[in-house]
Design a protein around this motif. Structure first.
Motif, PDB file in Angstrom:
ATOM      1  N   UNK A 183       0.810  -1.214   0.000  1.00  0.00           N
ATOM      2  CA  UNK A 183       0.000   0.000   0.000  1.00  0.00           C
ATOM      3  C   UNK A 183       0.842   1.263   0.000  1.00  0.00           C
ATOM      4  N   UNK A 184       2.158   1.132   0.334  1.00  0.00           N
ATOM      5  CA  UNK A 184       3.036   2.297   0.355  1.00  0.00           C
ATOM      6  C   UNK A 184       3.995   2.316  -0.821  1.00  0.00           C
ATOM      7  N   UNK A 185       3.917   1.311  -1.683  1.00  0.00           N
ATOM      8  CA  UNK A 185       4.923   1.161  -2.725  1.00  0.00           C
ATOM      9  C   UNK A 185       4.607   1.946  -3.986  1.00  0.00           C
ATOM     10  N   UNK A 186       3.626   2.852  -3.924  1.00  0.00           N
ATOM     11  CA  UNK A 186       3.346   3.704  -5.071  1.00  0.00           C
ATOM     12  C   UNK A 186       4.540   4.595  -5.342  1.00  0.00           C
ATOM     13  N   UNK A 187       4.655   5.015  -6.576  1.00  0.00           N
ATOM     14  CA  UNK A 187       5.790   5.864  -6.938  1.00  0.00           C
ATOM     15  C   UNK A 187       5.479   7.294  -6.532  1.00  0.00           C
ATOM     16  N   UNK A 188       5.734   7.594  -5.269  1.00  0.00           N
ATOM     17  CA  UNK A 188       5.423   8.911  -4.731  1.00  0.00           C
ATOM     18  C   UNK A 188       6.243   9.128  -3.475  1.00  0.00           C
ATOM     19  N   UNK A 189       6.243  10.356  -2.979  1.00  0.00           N
ATOM     20  CA  UNK A 189       6.855  10.684  -1.700  1.00  0.00           C
ATOM     21  C   UNK A 189       5.876  11.560  -0.932  1.00  0.00           C
ATOM     22  N   UNK A 190       6.030  11.570   0.358  1.00  0.00           N
ATOM     23  CA  UNK A 190       5.320  12.553   1.164  1.00  0.00           C
ATOM     24  C   UNK A 190       6.335  13.591   1.590  1.00  0.00           C
ATOM     25  N   UNK A 191       5.901  14.566   2.366  1.00  0.00           N
ATOM     26  CA  UNK A 191       6.852  15.556   2.852  1.00  0.00           C
ATOM     27  C   UNK A 191       7.754  14.970   3.918  1.00  0.00           C
ATOM     28  N   UNK A 192       7.427  13.760   4.380  1.00  0.00           N
ATOM     29  CA  UNK A 192       8.239  13.075   5.368  1.00  0.00           C
ATOM     30  C   UNK A 192       9.113  12.017   4.712  1.00  0.00           C
ATOM     31  N   UNK A 193       9.168  10.791   5.300  1.00  0.00           N
ATOM     32  CA  UNK A 193      10.054   9.749   4.795  1.00  0.00           C
ATOM     33  C   UNK A 193       9.740   9.356   3.364  1.00  0.00           C
ATOM     34  N   UNK A 194      10.746   8.855   2.690  1.00  0.00           N
ATOM     35  CA  UNK A 194      10.608   8.435   1.307  1.00  0.00           C
ATOM     36  C   UNK A 194       9.693   7.231   1.180  1.00  0.00           C
ATOM     37  N   UNK A 195       8.917   7.192   0.105  1.00  0.00           N
ATOM     38  CA  UNK A 195       8.142   6.013  -0.240  1.00  0.00           C
ATOM     39  C   UNK A 195       8.896   5.233  -1.302  1.00  0.00           C
ATOM     40  N   UNK A 196       8.696   3.925  -1.329  1.00  0.00           N
ATOM     41  CA  UNK A 196       9.441   3.078  -2.251  1.00  0.00           C
ATOM     42  C   UNK A 196       9.084   3.350  -3.696  1.00  0.00           C
ATOM     43  N   UNK A 197      10.028   3.097  -4.584  1.00  0.00           N
ATOM     44  CA  UNK A 197       9.825   3.313  -6.017  1.00  0.00           C
ATOM     45  C   UNK A 197       9.958   2.009  -6.780  1.00  0.00           C
ATOM     46  N   UNK A 198       9.805   0.873  -6.075  1.00  0.00           N
ATOM     47  CA  UNK A 198       9.988  -0.425  -6.728  1.00  0.00           C
ATOM     48  C   UNK A 198       9.044  -0.598  -7.913  1.00  0.00           C
ATOM     49  N   UNK A 199       7.819  -0.104  -7.781  1.00  0.00           N
ATOM     50  CA  UNK A 199       6.853  -0.245  -8.866  1.00  0.00           C
ATOM     51  C   UNK A 199       7.312   0.410 -10.149  1.00  0.00           C
ATOM     52  N   UNK A 200       7.941   1.570 -10.033  1.00  0.00           N
ATOM     53  CA  UNK A 200       8.438   2.265 -11.211  1.00  0.00           C
ATOM     54  C   UNK A 200       9.516   1.444 -11.904  1.00  0.00           C
ATOM     55  N   UNK A 201      10.486   0.954 -11.133  1.00  0.00           N
ATOM     56  CA  UNK A 201      11.596   0.223 -11.741  1.00  0.00           C
ATOM     57  C   UNK A 201      11.118  -1.069 -12.404  1.00  0.00           C
ATOM     58  N   UNK A 202      10.179  -1.769 -11.767  1.00  0.00           N
ATOM     59  CA  UNK A 202       9.655  -2.991 -12.376  1.00  0.00           C
ATOM     60  C   UNK A 202       8.870  -2.672 -13.646  1.00  0.00           C
ATOM     61  N   UNK A 203       8.146  -1.569 -13.634  1.00  0.00           N
ATOM     62  CA  UNK A 203       7.412  -1.146 -14.833  1.00  0.00           C
ATOM     63  C   UNK A 203       8.363  -0.830 -15.986  1.00  0.00           C
ATOM     64  N   UNK A 204       9.549  -0.308 -15.658  1.00  0.00           N
ATOM     65  CA  UNK A 204      10.531   0.049 -16.686  1.00  0.00           C
ATOM     66  C   UNK A 204      11.408  -1.132 -17.106  1.00  0.00           C
ATOM     67  N   UNK A 205      11.151  -2.298 -16.539  1.00  0.00           N
ATOM     68  CA  UNK A 205      11.879  -3.485 -16.976  1.00  0.00           C
ATOM     69  C   UNK A 205      13.065  -3.880 -16.127  1.00  0.00           C
TER      70      UNK A 205
END
Length: 269
Positions: A183-205
């Protein structure tokens, strides 16, 4: 990206990628580290700016990781060590963490670099077949501010970085990112801690190749094989243009040099 952009990109790293050892050393050290990607051979750095010339996304990549790190140690090692020492002096808990987790690794790296400088000529003569060697590029940071998310900034920067790495002879490119709940692995950040970007990298191959724990964080490693550059009829095979072109939306990208580049992700810090 130019050296004068380094402070702004460092501030974005401290805002969105505050986990890890380097950000905990403070703005001055991180700025110096970002500047190395502009000034050192085998470093690649680019930013995306909006209509007001504000940086909304950036990427830092070592197109030949081992050569880049050795170059930083040779030419900037003393100044960066002094900056880190000054930062650690005011952070006793971080100093103890450094002594416990990184001292041996960094000493080995410095010794290895010195040894290669001494034996480099002999090794170059002895090595005649390099066709099967793995040359790794590493993405050290990719950051996009909230207002520019969903416009393709990160994908555009990574595509340009891959091309530059290929031109520099890299055969694989790697990066690491935090492992977060789905639920936190969306390609986004909040003003606080970083959110994961795994979804983006997998989408890009990109392919997930390893998991490990570092500094109390669960880390995912991704890798992507780099094939040969596509044929370009009439092209001279040079580096990507300084202005990569518009990103969907309004920001534009620029990758500029104001320092030497030499012949021309996993952030191992």
């Amino acid at each position: 990206m130019t050296s004068t952009d380094a402070r702004a990109t460092a501030e974005l790293q401290l805002r969105y990628l505050s986990e890890g050892f380097f950000p905990r050393l403070g703005l001055a050290f991180v700025t110096r580290w970002h500047r190395a990607f502009v000034q050192q051979p085998h470093g690649w750095a680019a930013v995306v700016v909006d209509a007001d010339e504000r940086i909304v996304s950036y990427a830092l990549v070592a197109t030949r990781q081992r050569d880049f790190v050795e170059g930083v140690i040779r030419s900037q090692g003393l100044s960066m060590a002094a900056s880190a020492t000054l930062a650690l002096a005011g952070r006793p808990r971080l100093l103890l963490h450094f002594l416990r987790t990184r001292t041996l690794r960094y000493v080995r790296r410095i010794i290895t670099t010195a040894t290669r400088r001494i034996t480099g000529a002999q090794a170059a003569v002895a090595t005649t077949d390099t066709s099967s060697q793995v040359v790794e590029a590493v993405v050290h940071a990719v950051v996009t501010v909230e207002s520019a998310r969903g416009l393709g900034c990160a994908a555009t920067l990574l595509d340009a970085a891959e091309r530059s790495a290929r031109e520099d002879g890299a055969t694989v490119i790697a990066l690491v990112t935090d492992d977060l709940p789905p639920q936190e692995a969306a390609v986004r950040c909040t003003s606080g801690p970083r959110r994961g970007a795994a979804g983006l990298y997998e989408h890009l191959g990109w392919k997930r190749t390893a998991e490990r724990v570092r500094d109390g964080r669960r880390i995912l490693e991704y890798r992507r094989r780099l094939g040969p550059l596509p044929d370009q009829a009439g092209a001279d095979g040079g580096s990507p243009p300084s202005h990569i072109g518009p990103v969907v939306g309004s920001p534009t990208s620029r990758a500029e040099d104001d320092g030497p580049r030499g012949e021309t992700a996993t952030g191992r810090r």
